[in-house]
Design an enzyme around this catalytic site. Structure first.
Site, PDB file in Angstrom:
ATOM      1  N   ILE A 241       7.853 -11.762 -17.304  1.00  9.81           N
ATOM      2  CA  ILE A 241       9.256 -11.546 -17.686  1.00  9.81           C
ATOM      3  C   ILE A 241       9.574 -12.305 -18.971  1.00  9.81           C
ATOM      4  O   ILE A 241      10.250 -11.786 -19.872  1.00  9.81           O
ATOM      5  CB  ILE A 241      10.190 -11.975 -16.539  1.00  9.81           C
ATOM      6  CG1 ILE A 241      10.043 -11.017 -15.346  1.00  9.81           C
ATOM      7  CG2 ILE A 241      11.642 -12.001 -17.002  1.00  9.81           C
ATOM      8  CD1 ILE A 241      10.845 -11.427 -14.133  1.00  9.81           C
ATOM      9  N   GLY A 244       8.304 -10.504 -21.965  1.00 12.10           N
ATOM     10  CA  GLY A 244       8.964  -9.253 -22.297  1.00 12.10           C
ATOM     11  C   GLY A 244       8.271  -8.013 -21.783  1.00 12.10           C
ATOM     12  O   GLY A 244       8.610  -6.898 -22.214  1.00 12.10           O
ATOM     13  N   LYS A 275       1.815  -3.564  -8.464  1.00 12.44           N
ATOM     14  CA  LYS A 275       1.017  -3.531  -7.235  1.00 12.44           C
ATOM     15  C   LYS A 275       0.395  -4.908  -7.029  1.00 12.44           C
ATOM     16  O   LYS A 275      -0.403  -5.361  -7.845  1.00 12.44           O
ATOM     17  CB  LYS A 275      -0.064  -2.456  -7.315  1.00 12.44           C
ATOM     18  CG  LYS A 275      -0.751  -2.187  -5.991  1.00 12.44           C
ATOM     19  CD  LYS A 275      -1.650  -0.962  -6.074  1.00 12.44           C
ATOM     20  CE  LYS A 275      -2.241  -0.623  -4.716  1.00 12.44           C
ATOM     21  NZ  LYS A 275      -3.097   0.589  -4.769  1.00 12.44           N
ATOM     22  N   ASP A 388     -10.544   7.752  -0.171  1.00  9.96           N
ATOM     23  CA  ASP A 388      -9.438   7.518   0.769  1.00  9.96           C
ATOM     24  C   ASP A 388      -8.305   8.505   0.496  1.00  9.96           C
ATOM     25  O   ASP A 388      -7.128   8.166   0.616  1.00  9.96           O
ATOM     26  CB  ASP A 388      -8.934   6.079   0.648  1.00  9.96           C
ATOM     27  CG  ASP A 388      -8.001   5.703   1.797  1.00  9.96           C
ATOM     28  OD1 ASP A 388      -8.103   6.333   2.874  1.00  9.96           O
ATOM     29  OD2 ASP A 388      -7.163   4.799   1.611  1.00  9.96           O
TER      30      ASP A 388
END
Length: 510
Positions: A241, A244, A275, A388
């Protein structure tokens, strides 16, 4: 000279000037000679006899009372009086020692003993007597109350209490519960009582609760069981953060068996999906099928670091060939940042959550054709098998376009069990679209032949044929890779990492 005579520091305390005694100069040879030593001892004895004769002449044979001094002090200074007294005491001691030399018992004059030696350290006899009397009275009272012998028990009804008494045990149980940290918070229990049954249940529950809490795999600062966001992950997000990459992290989009997906926004029009892989894979029971015998998957945090980097590399390969998937942005340790699939902050639904009763047969068939195209292109262009693939890992955007996600376990075609995993993906896809009523679906064998360009027989079981084909057509390199899977994975990992690097003049030399 006048100054020296008037100086008080030059005078003796007894009113006489000090005269320095000049010691005779003696050679070292004379000191070591025995004759010189004998002469010194003889001189000392003569001086002592001379002092004794002077004392005898001074005192005579008259006895001295206790109220009188042994010498006449008139006309004598304090120093002369002290010396005279000391010689008198020495003479008495010598006489007493000479008299008692023939006896085994020696007498010493009491006047030489200090007063402190005559005092004793024993306590006052009155205090000892009072203390002993109080102790006897206390034990006598306890014997009357707790006597177990019938001869000592007082007449009348018994008033003794044992540890099994209801009141005593109740107060004791309440006190233990109040001070025990393993049981539930009790608050103020002063004056309360607990019977043995309730106390035993509380203690058993407290022990089981403490054991249950200790069964967590990792500590709070390392574990990411629920939200996958531990202290290290939060620090990494804060750093991005500040750099940026995005402006804020809103919340959780979805959670799975190995990771959780967070929503991040840079502005009103740009969103990202973060993720975060869990550091404890207790829910991912069959993870060993994908990473068996791999040296990279020993340490839990090392596992998730490679797992996130592996998905980043697979997404990069798929995006390079134009497959519909999230665009990878950044990866660090067990955190992966990629583009967000959705509209206005809402994630695109999975095929599992789509309401298919509102879709026509043509729309369902269109969705299936997109999934089939993704499987074929992954196998032929990207040389990957999802391993998967199911309705849980396929997203449907508002424009009815299918995107594939969760490719962290996707494997290269060189993997010894790639065809077996492809067969399982085919079975999952055909089963799902059959359940939602998609028309004109191919069989397992037909779809397998379409993807791999192989010629499997329709009448036989597909999985059996695939295993037999793998055994018969495995090359020498595949046999070597199977015997050393870690070396094979490391080689493929380095090749992919080298292929994904940009053009550099030093690339040929690295």
């Amino acid at each position: 000279m006048a100054n020296c005579e008037n100086n008080p520091w030059k005078k003796n305390a007894w009113g006489k000037n000090e005269e320095t005694a000049e010691e005779p100069i003696v050679s070292f040879a004379d000191v070591l000679s025995e004759e010189f030593i004998e002469d010194l001892s003889v001189q000392e004895k003569l001086e002592e006899e001379r002092y004794m004769k002077q004392l005898d002449q001074m005192f005579g044979d008259t006895s001295v009372s206790d109220d009188q001094l042994p010498i006449n002090t008139e006309g004598m200074t304090d120093e002369e009086v002290a010396l005279a007294l000391q010689r008198h005491f020495d003479r008495e001691a010598d006489v007493a020692r000479a008299v008692g030399s023939s006896s085994s018992v020696h007498f010493t004059p009491d006047r030489y003993h200090p007063k402190t030696m005559q005092e004793t350290d024993s306590e006052n006899e009155d205090d000892d007597a009072l203390r002993q009397a109080a102790t006897d009275m206390l034990y006598a009272k306890l014997d009357e109350e707790n006597a177990t012998n019938s001869r000592l028990r007082p007449e009348g009804p018994s008033t003794s209490r044992t540890k099994h008494d209801t009141g005593v045990s109740g107060r004791r149980n309440a006190d233990k519960t109040f001070n025990d940290r393993n049981t539930l918070p009790t608050g103020d229990m002063v004056g309360d009582k607990l019977n043995n049954k309730v106390f035993n249940k509380l203690m058993a529950f407290g022990k089981s609760e403490s054991k249950r809490q200790m069964r967590n795999k990792d500590k709070e600062e390392k574990a990411t069981m629920d939200t996958s966001v531990d202290s290290d992950t939060r620090l990494l997000l804060l750093k991005w953060i500040n750099q940026g990459v995005f402006d804020s992290v809103d919340g959780i989009i979805a959670t799975g068996k190995e990771s959780a997906v967070l929503h991040a926004a840079q502005d009103s029009a740009t969103s990202y999906a973060i993720k975060v892989y869990k550091t404890t894979l207790s829910e991912f029971k069959n993870r060993s099928e994908y990473v068996k015998d791999d040296f990279r998957f020993k340490n839990p945090r090392g596992v998730l670091k490679i797992w996130a980097e592996r998905e980043f590399m697979n997404l990069s390969r798929m995006a390079k060939h134009g497959l519909p998937c999230p665009q990878p942005v950044k990866v660090r340790r067990n955190v992966l940042v990629m583009s967000f699939l959705g509209d206005q902050g809402l994630a695109a639904p999975r095929l599992k959550n789509v309401e298919w009763e509102f879709f026509t047969d043509d729309e369902r068939r269109n969705v299936y054709d997109q999934v089939q195209s993704i499987m074929c292109r992954m196998y032929k262009e990207c040389l990957l098998v999802h391993a998967d693939l199911s309705e849980f890992n396929l997203l449907l955007t508002p424009d009815n376009k299918v995107h594939v996600i969760d490719v962290s376990q996707a494997m290269d075609l060189s993997h010894p069990r790639s065809l077996q995993f492809l067969t399982r993906d085919i079975q999952n896809i055909i089963t799902f679209f059959t359940r939602i009523g998609t028309p004109n679906l191919p069989t397992y064998v037909q779809l397998f032949n379409l993807i791999t360009d192989l010629d499997m027989v329709e009448d036989h079981d597909l999985l059996v044929q695939v295993e037999q084909f793998s055994e018969e057509n495995r090359s020498v390199d595949l046999r070597h890779d199977k015997s050393r899977p870690a070396d094979m994975e490391l080689k493929k990992y380095n090749e992919e990492k080298k292929a994904n690097r940009g053009i550099s003049p030093a690339r040929e030399y690295n």
